[in-house]
Design a protein around this motif. Structure first.
Motif, short mmCIF file in Angstrom:
data_model
loop_
_atom_site.label_atom_id
_atom_site.label_comp_id
_atom_site.label_asym_id
_atom_site.label_seq_id
_atom_site.Cartn_x
_atom_site.Cartn_y
_atom_site.Cartn_z
N TYR A 141 0.85 -1.20 0.00
CA TYR A 141 0.00 0.00 0.00
C TYR A 141 0.88 1.25 0.00
N ARG A 142 0.62 2.13 -0.94
CA ARG A 142 1.36 3.38 -1.04
C ARG A 142 0.39 4.54 -0.85
N SER A 143 0.63 5.31 0.20
CA SER A 143 -0.28 6.40 0.54
C SER A 143 0.28 7.74 0.11
N SER A 144 -0.60 8.62 -0.34
CA SER A 144 -0.21 9.98 -0.70
C SER A 144 0.21 10.77 0.53
N ALA A 145 -0.13 10.26 1.73
CA ALA A 145 0.26 10.92 2.97
C ALA A 145 1.45 10.23 3.63
N GLY A 146 2.05 9.27 2.94
CA GLY A 146 3.17 8.55 3.51
C GLY A 146 2.78 7.67 4.67
N ALA A 147 1.52 7.21 4.67
CA ALA A 147 1.00 6.46 5.82
C ALA A 147 0.65 5.05 5.46
N ALA A 148 1.59 4.34 4.89
CA ALA A 148 1.33 2.94 4.55
C ALA A 148 1.58 2.07 5.77
N GLY A 149 1.37 0.76 5.59
CA GLY A 149 1.64 -0.15 6.69
C GLY A 149 3.10 -0.09 7.09
N GLU A 150 3.38 -0.22 8.38
CA GLU A 150 4.74 -0.11 8.88
C GLU A 150 5.50 -1.41 8.64
N GLU A 151 6.77 -1.28 8.33
CA GLU A 151 7.58 -2.48 8.14
C GLU A 151 7.88 -3.17 9.47
N HIS A 152 7.88 -2.38 10.55
CA HIS A 152 8.21 -2.96 11.85
C HIS A 152 7.10 -2.58 12.84
N GLY A 153 6.64 -3.54 13.60
CA GLY A 153 5.61 -3.24 14.58
C GLY A 153 4.25 -3.11 13.96
N VAL A 169 -4.01 14.97 -1.77
CA VAL A 169 -3.67 14.08 -0.66
C VAL A 169 -4.93 13.42 -0.13
N GLY A 170 -4.84 12.13 0.14
CA GLY A 170 -5.98 11.42 0.71
C GLY A 170 -6.11 10.03 0.12
N PRO A 171 -6.97 9.20 0.70
CA PRO A 171 -7.15 7.83 0.21
C PRO A 171 -7.54 7.76 -1.27
N HIS A 172 -8.16 8.80 -1.80
CA HIS A 172 -8.55 8.80 -3.21
C HIS A 172 -7.36 8.89 -4.15
N ARG A 173 -6.17 9.17 -3.60
CA ARG A 173 -4.95 9.27 -4.41
C ARG A 173 -3.98 8.13 -4.13
N ASP A 174 -4.38 7.19 -3.29
CA ASP A 174 -3.47 6.12 -2.88
C ASP A 174 -3.45 4.99 -3.91
N GLU A 175 -2.50 4.11 -3.73
CA GLU A 175 -2.32 3.00 -4.68
C GLU A 175 -2.03 1.70 -3.93
N LEU A 176 -2.65 0.64 -4.40
CA LEU A 176 -2.30 -0.72 -3.97
C LEU A 176 -1.45 -1.32 -5.08
N VAL A 177 -0.19 -1.54 -4.77
CA VAL A 177 0.74 -2.11 -5.75
C VAL A 177 0.77 -3.63 -5.56
N LEU A 178 0.46 -4.34 -6.62
CA LEU A 178 0.50 -5.80 -6.62
C LEU A 178 1.85 -6.23 -7.18
N LYS A 179 2.64 -6.90 -6.37
CA LYS A 179 3.98 -7.27 -6.80
C LYS A 179 4.07 -8.77 -7.05
N LEU A 180 4.77 -9.12 -8.09
CA LEU A 180 5.07 -10.51 -8.44
C LEU A 180 6.59 -10.63 -8.42
N GLY A 181 7.10 -11.34 -7.41
CA GLY A 181 8.54 -11.28 -7.19
C GLY A 181 8.91 -9.88 -6.73
N GLN A 182 9.90 -9.29 -7.35
CA GLN A 182 10.34 -7.94 -6.99
C GLN A 182 9.75 -6.87 -7.90
N LEU A 183 8.91 -7.27 -8.85
CA LEU A 183 8.40 -6.34 -9.84
C LEU A 183 6.89 -6.14 -9.69
N PRO A 184 6.39 -4.98 -10.09
CA PRO A 184 4.93 -4.80 -10.09
C PRO A 184 4.29 -5.71 -11.12
#
Length: 383
Positions: free
Chosen positions: A235-247, A278-293
C-alpha cells in the motif's frame, strides 16, 4: 448465506423474471448476449449497491422503463430476509427490507454478501489505481457495512473541498482575489480536518485489510499457480501512511495527524492546480510478483491467477469472519486454461452457494455439479 429467490422487474434485458435458487452450485448457461450476466449482476448489486460492469445506474434500467426493481430472499442460518432495491436514474434510489417502510439503500448492506469474479477483474492487475482502490473499499464495506457511511462522508467532503480549490485556482488564473471570486480559502482548515477524519478511518481499514488479506492471497495464488510466486500487496499512501515495516501499523489518530500534515504541505500546489492531491482517493495498492509490479510485467496467465487469488482471498476472509458469502463466477472458466480451470473448480465447489455463468455446458467444470438453467430469448428455464 444463500439467495433462495431472485426477482427482477425492468432490470437490463428483463421485463420480469423470477428465479428460484438452491444452496450449492447453480449454473446459468446460454449464448452470449442472452442475459446470463444480468442475473448475477443483480445479485452483486444487492450486496454492494454497485454494478461490476458499469459505473452508473442508467444502463441497468430496461430501455423504455423509468425504473428497475431487484428483489431477493436471503437466508442465513435460520433467518430469512427479503431485500428490495428500486433503481431510479437521476433520482434517489429506494430500498425496503422485509416489505417494511422505506429505508436508506445503504441499510441493506450486510444482509447479502457476495464475492464476484468476472472478466472485468483483470483490471485489478492491469488497470488504473482506481480499480484497486475500489476493490479494497468494497471489501472493507463487506466486512463492516458502517464503512459505507464513512466512504460517503469522505466523497462529500472531497467534492466540496475540490470545488473550493477549483474556484481559487480559476481566480488566480484570471488575476482575481479569492475573496472576490467567492472562494473563501479561510475555510480550508475546516475542510482539511473533515477530510483527514474520514480519510484516517478509511485508510486504517484499508491497511488492516491488507495485513489479513496478504497470507490468504499467497495461499490462493500458490494453489492456482504452484511455484509461481512470491507475491506481495504493497500500500502506497499519498500521505506517507502505509503499513509499517516494523511493529503495528499506525492507528487512526496518527493517520489523522499525518493526513493533516500532508494536506498542509500540499496546500500551495493544490490551490495552483485546483484539486485535492492528498488522501485515500490518491493512494495505490501495488501488486507485486517477485520484486516487480504485476502491472506491466505479469503474463496474461499470471495476471488472471493474481486477480483470481485476490477474489478467492476475499472469499476466504469473509467466510472466516462468520458469514460465508455467495460466490459468483461470471463467464470465468472460458478465460482459463484447463489446469487453472480445474483447480479453481475444486477450490470453490464446497461453497454454500456458487453461481456460475457460461456460454456452453462444456465451460462448466465437472466438479461443479448442481442446478442448471438455460438462458435464451429473455427466458430463464431450469433444466
Amino acid at each position: 448465506m444463500h439467495v433462495t429467490h431472485l426477482s427482477l422487474a425492468d432490470f437490463r434485458s428483463y421485463a420480469r423474471v423470477e428465479v428460484p435458487l438452491d444452496p450449492g452450485v447453480t449454473s446459468f448457461v446460454g449464448p452470449n448476449g442472452q442475459g446470463k450476466t444480468n442475473l448475477v449482476e443483480a445479485v452483486g448489486y444487492l450486496a454492494t449497491l454497485a454494478s461490476h460492469r458499469v459505473s452508473s445506474d442508467a444502463p441497468l434500467v430496461r430501455a423504455g422503463a423509468d425504473r428497475a426493481v431487484i428483489r431477493a430472499a436471503v437466508t442465513q442460518g435460520e433467518r430469512s430476509q427479503l431485500i428490495e432495491l428500486e433503481l431510479n436514474p437521476g433520482k434517489a434510489n429506494r430500498a425496503r427490507i422485509n416489505r417494511s417502510s422505506q429505508v436508506r439503500p445503504r441499510d441493506v448492506l450486510g444482509i447479502l454478501r457476495t464475492v464476484l469474479f468476472a472478466p472485468e477483474d483483470l483490471a485489478l492487475v492491469k488497470g488504473d489505481p482506481g480499480d484497486r482502490r475500489r476493490f479494497l473499499d468494497e471489501l472493507v464495506t463487506a466486512r463492516a457495512p458502517r464503512m459505507a457511511g464513512v466512504r460517503s462522508d469522505y466523497e462529500r467532503v472531497l467534492k466540496q473541498r475540490n470545488t473550493l480549490l477549483k474556484s481559487a485556482a480559476l481566480a488566480r488564473r484570471h488575476g482575481k482575489s479569492s475573496a472576490t471570486s467567492g472562494a473563501d480559502l479561510s475555510t480550508l482548515d475546516v475542510w482539511d480536518q473533515h477530510l483527514a477524519r474520514a480519510g484516517a478511518e478509511l485508510l486504517a481499514q484499508r491497511i488492516e485489510l491488507i495485513g489479513v488479506l496478504q497470507p490468504l492471497t499467497d495461499k490462493a495464488y500458490e494453489a492456482l499457480a504452484p511455484g509461481g510466486g512470491p507475491i506481495a500487496l504493497e500500500y502506497r499512501s499519498s500521505a506517507g501512511a502505509a503499513g509499517e515495516e516494523h511493529g503495528l501499523p499506525p492507528g487512526r489518530d496518527e493517520l489523522y495527524e499525518r493526513l493533516l500534515t500532508a494536506l498542509g504541505e500540499a496546500r500551495k500546489q493544490e490551490i495552483e492546480r485546483g484539486v485535492t492531491l492528498v488522501g485515500p482517493h490518491r493512494d495505490e495498492l501495488v501488486l507485486k510478483l517477485g520484486q516487480l509490479p504485476a502491472k506491466g510485467y505479469a503474463s496474461h496467465g499470471e495476471s488472471w491467477s493474481y486477480a483470481l487469488a485476490l477474489r478467492l482471498a476475499s472469499y476466504d476472509l469473509l467466510r472466516a469472519e462468520g458469514n460465508e458469502p455467495v460466490l459468483v463466477l461470471d463467464d470465468v472458466f472460458a478465460e482459463l486454461d484447463a489446469r487453472r480451470r480445474e483447480r479453481l473448480a475444486d477450490m470453490v465447489a464446497p461453497g454454500e452457494q456458487v453461481l456460475v455463468t457460461a456460454a456452453v455446458d462444456d465451460d462448466v467444470p465437472g466438479a461443479l455439479v448442481g442446478a442448471r438453467f438455460t438462458v435464451a430469448g429473455g427466458e430463464v428455464a431450469r433444466v
